[in-house]
Design a protein around this motif. Structure first.
Motif, short mmCIF file in Angstrom:
data_model
loop_
_atom_site.label_atom_id
_atom_site.label_comp_id
_atom_site.label_asym_id
_atom_site.label_seq_id
_atom_site.Cartn_x
_atom_site.Cartn_y
_atom_site.Cartn_z
N VAL A 20 0.85 -1.20 0.00
CA VAL A 20 0.00 0.00 0.00
C VAL A 20 0.88 1.24 0.00
CG1 VAL A 20 -1.62 1.35 1.41
CG2 VAL A 20 -2.01 -1.11 1.05
N GLN A 21 1.92 1.26 0.82
CA GLN A 21 2.81 2.41 0.89
C GLN A 21 3.52 2.64 -0.44
OE1 GLN A 21 3.04 4.63 3.54
NE2 GLN A 21 3.99 5.79 1.90
N VAL A 22 3.92 1.57 -1.11
CA VAL A 22 4.53 1.70 -2.44
C VAL A 22 3.53 2.34 -3.40
CG1 VAL A 22 5.35 0.39 -4.44
CG2 VAL A 22 6.22 -0.15 -2.16
N GLY A 23 2.27 1.90 -3.33
CA GLY A 23 1.24 2.47 -4.19
C GLY A 23 1.03 3.95 -3.92
N VAL A 24 0.99 4.33 -2.65
CA VAL A 24 0.81 5.74 -2.28
C VAL A 24 2.01 6.57 -2.74
CG1 VAL A 24 0.67 7.33 -0.30
CG2 VAL A 24 -0.75 5.27 -0.35
N ASP A 25 3.20 6.04 -2.51
CA ASP A 25 4.41 6.76 -2.94
C ASP A 25 4.45 6.93 -4.45
OD1 ASP A 25 5.16 6.93 -0.28
OD2 ASP A 25 6.60 5.27 -0.40
N THR A 26 4.06 5.89 -5.18
CA THR A 26 4.04 5.97 -6.64
C THR A 26 3.03 7.02 -7.10
OG1 THR A 26 4.69 3.65 -6.82
CG2 THR A 26 3.65 4.64 -8.76
N PHE A 27 1.87 7.00 -6.50
CA PHE A 27 0.85 8.00 -6.84
C PHE A 27 1.39 9.41 -6.59
CE2 PHE A 27 -2.39 10.89 -5.20
CZ PHE A 27 -3.16 11.05 -6.33
N ALA A 28 1.98 9.63 -5.42
CA ALA A 28 2.48 10.96 -5.06
C ALA A 28 3.54 11.42 -6.07
CB ALA A 28 3.04 10.96 -3.65
N ARG A 29 4.43 10.52 -6.43
CA ARG A 29 5.50 10.86 -7.37
C ARG A 29 4.92 11.18 -8.75
NH1 ARG A 29 8.04 6.71 -6.62
NH2 ARG A 29 7.31 5.47 -8.36
N GLU A 30 4.04 10.31 -9.25
CA GLU A 30 3.48 10.50 -10.58
C GLU A 30 2.53 11.69 -10.66
OE1 GLU A 30 1.86 6.75 -11.89
OE2 GLU A 30 3.85 5.82 -11.95
N ALA A 31 1.92 12.04 -9.54
CA ALA A 31 1.01 13.20 -9.51
C ALA A 31 1.76 14.50 -9.22
CB ALA A 31 -0.08 12.97 -8.48
N GLY A 32 3.07 14.38 -8.99
CA GLY A 32 3.86 15.58 -8.70
C GLY A 32 3.63 16.14 -7.31
N LEU A 33 3.23 15.29 -6.38
CA LEU A 33 2.93 15.76 -5.03
C LEU A 33 4.11 15.71 -4.07
CD1 LEU A 33 -0.59 14.13 -4.58
CD2 LEU A 33 -0.07 16.53 -5.03
N GLU A 34 5.16 15.00 -4.44
CA GLU A 34 6.32 14.92 -3.54
C GLU A 34 6.83 16.32 -3.26
OE1 GLU A 34 8.90 12.22 -5.66
OE2 GLU A 34 8.36 10.62 -4.27
N GLY A 35 6.98 16.62 -2.00
CA GLY A 35 7.48 17.94 -1.60
C GLY A 35 6.42 19.02 -1.56
N ASN A 36 5.20 18.70 -1.97
CA ASN A 36 4.11 19.66 -1.90
C ASN A 36 3.72 19.86 -0.44
OD1 ASN A 36 1.08 20.12 -1.60
ND2 ASN A 36 1.42 20.71 -3.74
N ASP A 37 3.72 21.12 0.01
CA ASP A 37 3.47 21.41 1.42
C ASP A 37 2.12 20.89 1.90
OD1 ASP A 37 5.92 22.64 1.65
OD2 ASP A 37 5.13 24.67 1.40
N ILE A 38 1.10 21.07 1.09
CA ILE A 38 -0.23 20.63 1.51
C ILE A 38 -0.28 19.11 1.59
CG2 ILE A 38 -2.67 20.55 0.85
CD1 ILE A 38 -2.51 23.44 0.36
N TYR A 39 0.27 18.43 0.60
CA TYR A 39 0.29 16.97 0.62
C TYR A 39 1.06 16.48 1.85
CZ TYR A 39 1.32 12.17 -0.68
OH TYR A 39 1.45 10.80 -0.67
N GLU A 40 2.20 17.07 2.11
CA GLU A 40 3.00 16.68 3.27
C GLU A 40 2.24 16.95 4.57
OE1 GLU A 40 5.75 14.88 3.08
OE2 GLU A 40 5.68 15.00 0.89
N GLY A 41 1.53 18.08 4.62
CA GLY A 41 0.72 18.40 5.79
C GLY A 41 -0.39 17.39 6.01
#
Length: 183
Positions: A20-41
């Protein structure tokens, strides 16, 4: 499904969680959310409003703008305002209620149903939520569920002083539906 083990079968829960964590991380990376303040919050358990540093006073000002739009009949702008409030401050029940109300008034009862359910999940003792939910169920043709919602509204209204209008409305709806649904 009786429990989570039935869902996962013989799979090790730790392995499932890693997948599940791999899936979430893949989604975040492909959606460009890595490092996004709101996503991290959000990952840290905060609302978007908290992450943005909005105070309760800031949110009340935004709510007042949406409420004024709703009262003035500008339903499209009111809906937009409350959609945004629900996104940034999802744990505030009145935001969901007003989003539902703006959609209900705009003739979108099927959409409003979900908003009232969200409202009731946050404020399950509020008879007005059950009343509006029941109205939307009626509008979409679900008379049996509407009747149940009006019964819940009456039950909640009976518990609290100052809810005479809600109680009268609920009882009126119950009587109307009971007569209409009688064989």
């Amino acid at each position: 499904m009786d429990n989570i083990k039935d869902f996962f079968g013989d799979h090790d829960p730790e392995t499932v969680m890693r997948l599940v964590q791999v899936g979430v991380d893949t989604f975040a990376r492909e959606a460009g959310l890595e490092g996004n303040d709101i996503y991290e919050g959000l990952k840290d358990g905060n609302t978007a409003a908290q992450t943005l540093g909005l105070t309760r006073q800031d949110l009340e000002v935004l709510y007042a703008v949406g409420f004024n739009l709703l009262n003035s009949g500008d339903l499209t702008k009111a809906e937009d305002a409350f959609v945004h409030l629900c996104l940034i401050d999802p744990l505030e029940a009145k935001n969901h209620y007003c989003l539902g109300l703006s959609r209900q008034m705009a003739g979108k009862p099927a959409q409003a149903i979900d908003n009232y359910l969200n409202f009731l999940a946050l404020d399950a003792t509020n008879p007005d939520g059950y009343l509006r939910y029941g109205e939307c169920l009626l509008a979409t043709g679900d008379r049996a569920e509407a009747l149940e919602s009006f019964r819940l509204a009456a039950a909640e209204a009976e518990k609290v002083e100052g809810q005479a209008a809600a109680l009268a409305e609920a009882r009126g709806r119950i009587e109307m539906l009971t007569q209409e649904m009688a064989p």
